[in-house]
Design a protein around this motif. Structure first.
Motif, PDB file in Angstrom:
ATOM      1  N   PHE A 101       7.704  -3.885  -6.810  1.00  0.00           N
ATOM      2  CA  PHE A 101       6.863  -3.130  -7.740  1.00  0.00           C
ATOM      3  C   PHE A 101       5.951  -4.088  -8.501  1.00  0.00           C
ATOM      4  N   VAL A 104       4.949  -0.796  -4.219  1.00  0.00           N
ATOM      5  CA  VAL A 104       4.538   0.172  -5.229  1.00  0.00           C
ATOM      6  C   VAL A 104       3.646  -0.547  -6.233  1.00  0.00           C
ATOM      7  N   SER A 163       1.642  -0.829  -9.473  1.00  0.00           N
ATOM      8  CA  SER A 163       1.766  -0.107 -10.737  1.00  0.00           C
ATOM      9  C   SER A 163       1.479  -1.030 -11.912  1.00  0.00           C
ATOM     10  N   PRO A 166       5.362  -1.329 -13.924  1.00  0.00           N
ATOM     11  CA  PRO A 166       6.342  -1.508 -12.845  1.00  0.00           C
ATOM     12  C   PRO A 166       7.795  -1.359 -13.269  1.00  0.00           C
ATOM     13  N   GLU A 195       8.557   2.309 -13.229  1.00  0.00           N
ATOM     14  CA  GLU A 195       8.577   2.787 -11.845  1.00  0.00           C
ATOM     15  C   GLU A 195       9.846   2.308 -11.133  1.00  0.00           C
ATOM     16  N   ALA A 196      10.213   1.053 -11.373  1.00  0.00           N
ATOM     17  CA  ALA A 196      11.405   0.493 -10.743  1.00  0.00           C
ATOM     18  C   ALA A 196      12.657   1.233 -11.195  1.00  0.00           C
TER      19      ALA A 196
END
Length: 290
Positions: free
Chosen positions: A223, A268, A270, A273, A276-277
């Motif tokens: 990410f 991914v 972002s 991150p 998101e992770a």
């Protein structure tokens, strides 16, 4: 000597017009001095990673001509927690003595053990601020999160592969058990179902190479944003004047043989991150992935 080392060992040596570089370096030495000439010669490799570090007594007046790891944080890792109870281990750029390396490795392993002291769906490894340094405390400290077998390798310009692997829980390089494995025998009580690796523009050198050792592992996802692009491997050579020539001698390959000569592109992308992770790890949070 620096020119000779570069011609013989640099990964990009065959792409350089050495006769022209030697003439130019001699002129720099005549007008500006030896240290600037060495810096010029290594910068001429145009790999973005080779650099010269002058002797310590000259360093303030003659700054290094490349990435500087001497000012890296003395704390290799910190442990925290994200929303939802997802543990996060921040791995910083680091350099130090052999004794310091043992302590740093043990501290990182302790963080891994603490993060997985109870069943977890996964863990986040944050390399987004890691500018490099000594990769081995990072890799050995994190080894319980890595699968067994070949993790990656360094490939020289001649095509020789120097393999990094994990066997019976230990990190090996060129088939030899790395000494830092002696730093600790701590193992986490539980496994991480998923491992999220966070990288960014400040991830450089070892801060890219260690993440590459996770690349291709079935429970890992990357990410963040594109890394600095210094994922090549450097070798350090001490020069007669007491300075150090850090020369890019190899590219880094992951466990599947994919070559990383420049940036890591996360799966991914972002600007947030960590969030998101954590979401990705939580999404796998069921009995089958604990």
């Amino acid at each position: 000597m620096a020119l000779k080392l570069a011609r013989e060992r640099a990964y990009r040596a065959e792409h350089i017009r050495w006769d022209e570089i030697e003439v130019a370096a001699r002129e720099v030495a005549r007008t500006q001095g030896e240290h600037y000439a060495i810096g010029f010669a290594l910068k001429s490799l145009n790999d973005g990673h080779s650099f010269y570090r002058p002797p310590p007594k000259l360093a303030p007046a003659e700054p290094a001509t490349g990435p500087v790891s001497g000012g890296a944080p003395r704390v290799l890792s910190t442990l925290g927690e994200l929303r939802g109870g997802i543990p996060i281990i921040q791995i910083n750029g680091w350099s130090g003595s052999e004794r310091d390396a043992f302590a740093a490795t043990a501290a990182l392993r302790s963080h891994v053990k603490s993060a997985l002291a109870e069943p977890r769906c996964g863990v986040v490894l944050d390399f987004s601020g890691n500018s490099g340094g000594n990769m081995w405390p990072m890799l050995v400290g994190l080894s319980p999160l890595l699968s067994e077998g070949v993790l990656g390798s360094f490939r020289s310009a001649a095509g020789a592969n120097h393999v990094i692997e994990k066997r019976a829980g230990s990190i090996l390089f060129r088939r030899a058990v790395h000494p830092l494995n002696q730093a600790t025998d701590l193992l986490p009580s539980n496994r991480a179902g998923r491992v999220a690796v966070v990288v960014g523009a400040k991830s450089a050198s070892s801060g890219e190479i260690v993440p590459i050792m996770f690349h291709g592992q079935s429970n890992v996802r990357f990410f963040g944003t594109q890394t600095a692009g210094l994922s090549t491997a450097n070798s350090t050579f001490r020069l007669p004047n007491g300075g150090l020539a850090n020369i890019t001698t190899a590219v880094t390959l992951d466990r599947n043989g994919r070559v990383f000569a420049e940036h890591i592109e996360p799966e991914v992308v972002s600007e947030h991150p960590l969030e998101e992770a954590a979401r990705w790890i939580s999404s796998g949070c069921h009995a089958g992935e604990r």
